[in-house]
Each structure stands twice: as C-alpha cells, then as structure tokens.
Design an enzyme around this catalytic site. Sequence first.
Site, PDB file in Angstrom:
ATOM      1  N   ASP A   1       0.854  -1.213   0.000  1.00  0.00           N
ATOM      2  CA  ASP A   1       0.000   0.000   0.000  1.00  0.00           C
ATOM      3  C   ASP A   1       0.888   1.261   0.000  1.00  0.00           C
ATOM      4  OD1 ASP A   1      -0.780   0.606   3.525  1.00  0.00           O
ATOM      5  OD2 ASP A   1       0.963  -0.415   2.631  1.00  0.00           O
TER       6      ASP A   1
ATOM      7  N   THR B   1       2.947  -6.048   2.722  1.00  0.00           N
ATOM      8  CA  THR B   1       3.430  -4.946   3.567  1.00  0.00           C
ATOM      9  C   THR B   1       2.324  -3.917   3.806  1.00  0.00           C
ATOM     10  OG1 THR B   1       4.252  -3.772   1.629  1.00  0.00           O
ATOM     11  CG2 THR B   1       5.835  -5.161   2.811  1.00  0.00           C
TER      12      THR B   1
ATOM     13  N   HIS C   1       9.555   0.436   8.395  1.00  0.00           N
ATOM     14  CA  HIS C   1       8.894  -0.846   8.669  1.00  0.00           C
ATOM     15  C   HIS C   1       9.025  -1.882   7.535  1.00  0.00           C
ATOM     16  CE1 HIS C   1       6.847   1.120  12.075  1.00  0.00           C
ATOM     17  NE2 HIS C   1       6.431   2.063  11.253  1.00  0.00           N
ATOM     18  N   ASP C   2       8.484  -1.566   6.371  1.00  0.00           N
ATOM     19  CA  ASP C   2       8.237  -2.596   5.353  1.00  0.00           C
ATOM     20  C   ASP C   2       9.464  -3.290   4.785  1.00  0.00           C
ATOM     21  OD1 ASP C   2       5.361  -0.798   4.059  1.00  0.00           O
ATOM     22  OD2 ASP C   2       5.536  -2.270   5.662  1.00  0.00           O
TER      23      ASP C   2
ATOM     24  N   PHE D   1      -1.069  -0.705  12.393  1.00  0.00           N
ATOM     25  CA  PHE D   1      -1.912  -0.205  11.303  1.00  0.00           C
ATOM     26  C   PHE D   1      -2.358  -1.294  10.313  1.00  0.00           C
ATOM     27  CE2 PHE D   1      -3.599   3.049   8.606  1.00  0.00           C
ATOM     28  CZ  PHE D   1      -3.346   2.643   7.302  1.00  0.00           C
ATOM     29  N   ASN D   2      -1.432  -2.072   9.776  1.00  0.00           N
ATOM     30  CA  ASN D   2      -1.789  -3.045   8.731  1.00  0.00           C
ATOM     31  C   ASN D   2      -2.839  -4.042   9.220  1.00  0.00           C
ATOM     32  OD1 ASN D   2      -0.103  -1.936   6.843  1.00  0.00           O
ATOM     33  ND2 ASN D   2       1.608  -3.313   7.296  1.00  0.00           N
TER      34      ASN D   2
ATOM     35  N   ASP E   1       6.791   1.121   1.989  1.00  0.00           N
ATOM     36  CA  ASP E   1       6.527   0.114   0.947  1.00  0.00           C
ATOM     37  C   ASP E   1       7.432   0.370  -0.269  1.00  0.00           C
ATOM     38  OD1 ASP E   1       3.827   0.914   2.325  1.00  0.00           O
ATOM     39  OD2 ASP E   1       3.512  -1.130   1.611  1.00  0.00           O
TER      40      ASP E   1
ATOM     41  N   ASN F   1      -2.391   2.931   3.373  1.00  0.00           N
ATOM     42  CA  ASN F   1      -1.799   4.243   3.672  1.00  0.00           C
ATOM     43  C   ASN F   1      -2.582   5.374   3.008  1.00  0.00           C
ATOM     44  OD1 ASN F   1       0.388   3.511   5.328  1.00  0.00           O
ATOM     45  ND2 ASN F   1       1.502   2.780   3.546  1.00  0.00           N
TER      46      ASN F   1
HETATM   47  O1  RIB Z   1       2.426   0.046  10.810  1.00  0.00           O
HETATM   48  C1  RIB Z   1       3.321   0.213   9.741  1.00  0.00           C
HETATM   49  C2  RIB Z   1       2.698  -0.264   8.466  1.00  0.00           C
HETATM   50  O2  RIB Z   1       1.549   0.532   8.166  1.00  0.00           O
HETATM   51  C3  RIB Z   1       3.622  -0.108   7.248  1.00  0.00           C
HETATM   52  O3  RIB Z   1       3.341  -1.130   6.335  1.00  0.00           O
HETATM   53  C4  RIB Z   1       3.224   1.218   6.674  1.00  0.00           C
HETATM   54  O4  RIB Z   1       3.463   1.294   5.260  1.00  0.00           O
HETATM   55  C5  RIB Z   1       1.753   1.212   6.934  1.00  0.00           C
HETATM   56  O5  RIB Z   1       1.122   0.481   5.889  1.00  0.00           O
HETATM   57 CA    CA Z   2       2.811  -0.570   4.038  1.00  0.00          CA
END
Ligand code: RIB
Ligand code: CA
Length: 310
Positions: free
Chosen positions: A11, A123, A238-239, A164-165, A16, A40
């Site tokens: 996303d 991701t 993160h990703d 979040f994901n 990403d 996102n």
């Molecule tokens: O919490 C972090 C995740 O949420 C990452 O994948 C970032 O791109 C968002 O999608």
């Molecule tokens: Ca992401």
Amino acid sequence: MEKQKIILDCDPGHDDAIAIMLAASAPNLEILGICVEAGNQTLEKTGNNTLNLVQYLELNVPVALGSGKPLKRTPMTCAEIHGETGLDGFPFSLLKIKYHQQNAVELLKSLLDKNKDVTLVPTGPLTNIAELLIKYPETKKNIKSIVLMGGSIGYGNVSPAAEFNILCDPEAADVVFNSGLEVYMLGLDVTRKALVLPKVMKRMAKIHNKAADLFARLMKVFNENQLKIFGHSGAPLHDPATIISLLNPNVFKFQKMNVVIDTTGGPSYGRTNCDRFDYLHQPHNAYVAIDIDVKEYWNEVEKGLKRYSK
Ligand code: RIB
Ligand code: CA
C-alpha cells in the site's frame, strides 16, 4: 543460485516504496507480480504510486489492484504520515504504464497456478491475501510462506493495542494467521528499531544513483511527518524488514508462537495477541520477529541501493 519467487502485496506508502526497491535489486529474489491494497491511502492513490515506482525502477512486472475495501470493517487511511498522494516527496515523470488486466486475487491465483514455492510478501493490510485464501484455498499448496510486516507483541501504532496493517482489516489478518501456512510476522517490536536517523540519511546520500535519490527524497518527507506525529528523530522504516529477512536471514531472530487476532471490535480490535511465553499452550501458528541486528539492517539497505547502476 535459483531465485526465491515472491509476490509483493503493498500500500505505497513511503516504506513500501523502499521495500519494492530492495526487492527489485535483490540478487536472490524474483518478483512475479505486485498486488496493491488500500491502506496508507485510498486504492486509487496506492495503485498510482505503485505504477509510478514500477515505471521509475524500470521493472517488468504486472501490477494488479485489490478490492480497496476491508472484509468487514470501514476503510481507514494514513495521510498524516504518507501525505495526500500517499507517497509525497518525489516528482515522478508522466505515468505511461497501465495496470494488469486481472485484479489482485486473480493475478495471485494465476501466478500460483504457474509457480511453486512462492513467498507472499504483504506490507499493507491483508485483504488481498485473505480473499485469495477464501476464494482459492487450493493455491496454498504453492505458497511456501507469507512474510508480512504487521502486528506487534507490544503496543500498537494506530491504537493502543493495534498496528496499522492489522487494524485496517483484522478479519483478513485472522484468515491469514489461521491459514495453516508458514507465517513470518515482522512487527513493530523490531521495525521500531530501524530508524531513518540523520546518520542513515547521510550514509545513503553518499550513493549517487536513482535509487538513492528516491530514498533521500521520500525519507525526507517520511521523517518530517513522523517527527510531527510521533516526535521520532528518525522514522521507523517498517516494510523493508520483510525483504531484508529474505535477503539476509541473520538480521532477524524469530520465535514460533501462538498469535491470535482480536476481531471482537472492542478497544483491542486488531491486536496481535502474541503468546511469547506460551501461557495458553495453543498451536504455534506464526514465527514472530523478536530481535533485529540494526547494523546489518542498514547494511542491507545500503547494498540494495548500491545495486542500482544508475
Ligand atoms: O504500521 C506500519 C505499516 O503501516 C507499514 O506497512 C506502513 O506502510 C503502513 O502500511
Ligand atoms: Ca505498508
């Protein structure tokens, strides 16, 4: 060395974008396709960002759109971190390439019908993967593993309990974690240690190619937004943890444990309840990352950027 076949599901999203960039230059990985989900930003924006990245990186891979909405809950986005476009900070040239004619689930199905031992690398929210497993459970036989960025043993980043994901689509995450497939969860516990600090920006700025230019411009905006929202002196990247775990197995330490997704809809909705000390003696359904070699993480990012010749 035979390359590990992967399908990205993302996303974009600043982090990403770096994950896609590292996957594309990885000597041991072959990207069969890229699926896109809302997260996102809205699907229209995350899709457009993905096409821009594929065109900029000159990748020859199909890009397919998902449904754009979670299995059950209402959609959510994260413009405060990723901006109005979902990938603020880089002036892409005129977009010429188009989406693949199939949607994400159909592309996943057709790629998995033709390839064995494929690693899925989500991701973003897990909607596409869940829809595949629900509609085409027979594809599991060709899925080697699912290596995902998401969840947290500890506290969340978009609610006290949830990352979040996962919170974007808890019901989808529940399908994935109960799929019986080999799931590797790279959560906030490790990704929050991979901060794009000024010393990292300086280090990558010494590389002069289009990958490093993309990194510098995107991370500048990503850092500014994360500073505003979380007060981070460097954004957690993160990703790319998913790709780096495939590039170099020594960077992360995993522990197999029971993970249950909270789908009750209460204050812990979307939480990944990770039974690290096996209190409940439930089946160990996921490998959860419990440690990261941060030095090696950045070494892999640097190597990935340097692999771009121009
Ligand atoms: O919490 C972090 C995740 O949420 C990452 O994948 C970032 O791109 C968002 O999608
Ligand atoms: Ca992401």
